[in-house]
Design a protein around this motif. Structure first.
Motif, PDB file in Angstrom:
ATOM      1  N   ASP A 132       0.835  -1.185   0.004  1.00 39.08           N
ATOM      2  CA  ASP A 132      -0.108   0.042   0.088  1.00 39.08           C
ATOM      3  C   ASP A 132       0.881   1.348   0.013  1.00 39.08           C
ATOM      4  OD1 ASP A 132      -2.370  -1.544  -0.180  1.00 39.08           O
ATOM      5  OD2 ASP A 132      -2.873  -1.313   2.118  1.00 39.08           O
ATOM      6  N   ASN A 133       2.177   1.178   0.603  1.00 33.54           N
ATOM      7  CA  ASN A 133       3.245   2.271   0.584  1.00 33.54           C
ATOM      8  C   ASN A 133       3.750   2.628  -0.604  1.00 33.54           C
ATOM      9  OD1 ASN A 133       2.058   2.755   3.177  1.00 33.54           O
ATOM     10  ND2 ASN A 133       3.757   1.657   4.034  1.00 33.54           N
ATOM     11  N   THR A 134       3.722   1.628  -1.713  1.00 31.12           N
ATOM     12  CA  THR A 134       4.480   1.619  -2.712  1.00 31.12           C
ATOM     13  C   THR A 134       4.022   3.028  -3.566  1.00 31.12           C
ATOM     14  OG1 THR A 134       4.999  -0.677  -2.759  1.00 31.12           O
ATOM     15  CG2 THR A 134       5.604   0.507  -4.799  1.00 31.12           C
ATOM     16  N   SER A 135       4.852   3.807  -4.098  1.00 32.22           N
ATOM     17  CA  SER A 135       4.336   4.857  -4.817  1.00 32.22           C
ATOM     18  C   SER A 135       4.548   4.141  -6.574  1.00 32.22           C
ATOM     19  CB  SER A 135       5.416   6.229  -4.876  1.00 32.22           C
ATOM     20  OG  SER A 135       6.721   5.832  -5.402  1.00 32.22           O
ATOM     21  N   LEU A 136       3.647   5.113  -7.228  1.00 30.12           N
ATOM     22  CA  LEU A 136       3.513   4.777  -8.557  1.00 30.12           C
ATOM     23  C   LEU A 136       4.850   4.862  -9.311  1.00 30.12           C
ATOM     24  CD1 LEU A 136       0.251   6.453  -9.624  1.00 30.12           C
ATOM     25  CD2 LEU A 136       0.963   4.019  -9.747  1.00 30.12           C
ATOM     26  N   ASP A 137       5.955   5.673  -8.989  1.00 35.02           N
ATOM     27  CA  ASP A 137       6.912   6.043  -9.598  1.00 35.02           C
ATOM     28  C   ASP A 137       7.812   4.691  -9.200  1.00 35.02           C
ATOM     29  OD1 ASP A 137       6.239   8.576 -10.385  1.00 35.02           O
ATOM     30  OD2 ASP A 137       7.231   9.597  -8.948  1.00 35.02           O
ATOM     31  N   GLU A 138       7.916   4.359  -7.820  1.00 35.54           N
ATOM     32  CA  GLU A 138       8.598   3.120  -7.470  1.00 35.54           C
ATOM     33  C   GLU A 138       8.312   2.147  -8.201  1.00 35.54           C
ATOM     34  OE1 GLU A 138       9.908   0.796  -3.422  1.00 35.54           O
ATOM     35  OE2 GLU A 138       8.683   2.419  -3.357  1.00 35.54           O
ATOM     36  N   PHE A 139       7.031   1.773  -8.254  1.00 31.51           N
ATOM     37  CA  PHE A 139       6.386   0.372  -8.711  1.00 31.51           C
ATOM     38  C   PHE A 139       6.972   0.521 -10.273  1.00 31.51           C
ATOM     39  CE2 PHE A 139       3.242  -1.744 -11.472  1.00 31.51           C
ATOM     40  CZ  PHE A 139       3.338  -2.785 -10.854  1.00 31.51           C
ATOM     41  N   TRP A 140       6.716   1.504 -11.189  1.00 29.07           N
ATOM     42  CA  TRP A 140       6.822   1.414 -12.569  1.00 29.07           C
ATOM     43  C   TRP A 140       8.385   1.408 -12.826  1.00 29.07           C
ATOM     44  CZ3 TRP A 140       4.023  -0.587 -15.722  1.00 29.07           C
ATOM     45  CH2 TRP A 140       2.821  -0.610 -15.658  1.00 29.07           C
ATOM     46  N   PHE A 141       9.328   1.943 -11.901  1.00 29.88           N
ATOM     47  CA  PHE A 141      10.740   1.946 -12.045  1.00 29.88           C
ATOM     48  C   PHE A 141      11.045   0.521 -11.959  1.00 29.88           C
ATOM     49  CE2 PHE A 141      14.971   1.773 -10.301  1.00 29.88           C
ATOM     50  CZ  PHE A 141      15.857   2.910 -11.252  1.00 29.88           C
ATOM     51  N   ARG A 142      10.665  -0.153 -10.735  1.00 26.37           N
ATOM     52  CA  ARG A 142      11.196  -1.442 -10.638  1.00 26.37           C
ATOM     53  C   ARG A 142      10.550  -2.500 -11.646  1.00 26.37           C
ATOM     54  NH1 ARG A 142      10.427  -2.713  -4.176  1.00 26.37           N
ATOM     55  NH2 ARG A 142      12.097  -1.174  -3.573  1.00 26.37           N
TER      56      ARG A 142
ATOM     57  N   PRO B 279      13.543  -6.238  -4.299  1.00 28.69           N
ATOM     58  CA  PRO B 279      14.233  -6.565  -3.315  1.00 28.69           C
ATOM     59  C   PRO B 279      14.104  -8.213  -2.869  1.00 28.69           C
ATOM     60  CG  PRO B 279      12.404  -5.184  -2.526  1.00 28.69           C
ATOM     61  CD  PRO B 279      12.295  -5.164  -3.843  1.00 28.69           C
ATOM     62  N   SER B 280      12.974  -8.692  -3.624  1.00 29.34           N
ATOM     63  CA  SER B 280      12.734 -10.092  -3.385  1.00 29.34           C
ATOM     64  C   SER B 280      13.624 -11.009  -3.989  1.00 29.34           C
ATOM     65  CB  SER B 280      11.000 -10.531  -3.747  1.00 29.34           C
ATOM     66  OG  SER B 280      10.881 -10.408  -5.112  1.00 29.34           O
TER      67      SER B 280
ATOM     68  N   MET C 278       9.575  -4.674 -19.124  1.00 30.06           N
ATOM     69  CA  MET C 278       8.645  -3.940 -19.675  1.00 30.06           C
ATOM     70  C   MET C 278       9.192  -2.452 -19.713  1.00 30.06           C
ATOM     71  SD  MET C 278       5.688  -5.858 -17.892  1.00 30.06           S
ATOM     72  CE  MET C 278       6.673  -6.470 -16.405  1.00 30.06           C
ATOM     73  N   PRO C 279      10.376  -1.900 -20.172  1.00 30.45           N
ATOM     74  CA  PRO C 279      10.664  -0.487 -20.158  1.00 30.45           C
ATOM     75  C   PRO C 279       9.751   0.370 -21.068  1.00 30.45           C
ATOM     76  CG  PRO C 279      12.278  -1.785 -21.411  1.00 30.45           C
ATOM     77  CD  PRO C 279      11.388  -2.755 -20.738  1.00 30.45           C
ATOM     78  N   ASN C 280       9.442  -0.280 -22.149  1.00 30.73           N
ATOM     79  CA  ASN C 280       8.762   0.688 -23.028  1.00 30.73           C
ATOM     80  C   ASN C 280       7.125   1.076 -22.354  1.00 30.73           C
ATOM     81  OD1 ASN C 280      10.358  -1.209 -25.002  1.00 30.73           O
ATOM     82  ND2 ASN C 280       9.988   0.648 -25.707  1.00 30.73           N
TER      83      ASN C 280
END
Length: 190
Positions: free
Chosen positions: A89-99, A106-107, A117-119
């Motif tokens: 719930d604390n994961t930001s959109l930026d962090e999610f899409w960067f990952r 980290p898993s 999925m960079p594109n």
């Protein structure tokens, strides 16, 4: 208790009105709004047709990216929960899409190179960058109202415009740059 319920209703009404205004401002269809839910990782399996987004926002990607984005949407929808175990719930959109773009998790689960999925991530990042309002215009009007007050009601439009330009310039300049501009203004007035 009635006040809390009334307050919640007013907030919900306000949010709905903001959504309607954004829809008008950006000229978005209902199918586009449904497809936009795909940006949110919690809707990854249920968001609408990506082709609607690609058609609506064709200025956000190059033609040669189209097939890659479509292919990567399929991969994105089929990710299992273990592959995105970093999502909370604390994961930001930026962090999610960067990952998602760079597959840095980290898993211990390693996502294969064929699942990169960079594109798609770049396309969603660009969607998030679209301005949702005319904030800069609102700021300018706010500055105008701070300059032209009841006591300063006889200022000419040119004077107000000049003051706004100077204020903008001062906010963005270093001390040395401001000093140089001040010297130039003093030379003009002498």
């Amino acid at each position: 208790m009635d006040q809390v319920v009334s307050y919640k209703k007013r907030i919900i009404s306000f949010i709905k009105n903001i959504g309607k205004e954004m829809k008008k401002y950006l000229k978005l269809s209902d199918s586009t709004l449904i497809a936009l839910k795909g940006i949110d990782p919690f809707y990854r399996k249920g968001f609408g047709d990506i082709k609607v987004l690609l058609k609506t926002f064709k200025h956000l990607y190059s033609e040669n990216e189209t097939e890659l984005i479509l292919e990567q949407v399929g991969i994105y929808r089929n990710l299992n929960d273990e592959q995105i175990s970093f999502l909370s719930d604390n994961t930001s959109l930026d962090e999610f899409w960067f990952r998602i773009a760079y597959l840095s998790s980290p898993s211990a689960i390693i996502i294969s190179a064929s699942q990169k999925m960079p594109n798609l991530a770049k396309f969603f990042f660009r969607l998030c960058l679209i301005p949702h309002a005319n904030v800069s215009t609102e700021r300018t009007f706010s500055k105008y109202n701070l300059i032209k007050t009841a006591k300063r009601n006889r200022l000419k439009c040119e004077t107000i415009q000049s003051l706004i330009i100077v204020k903008e310039g001062v906010e963005k300049k270093t001390y040395e740059e401001i000093e140089k501009i001040t010297d130039q203004i003093l030379q003009l007035n002498s």
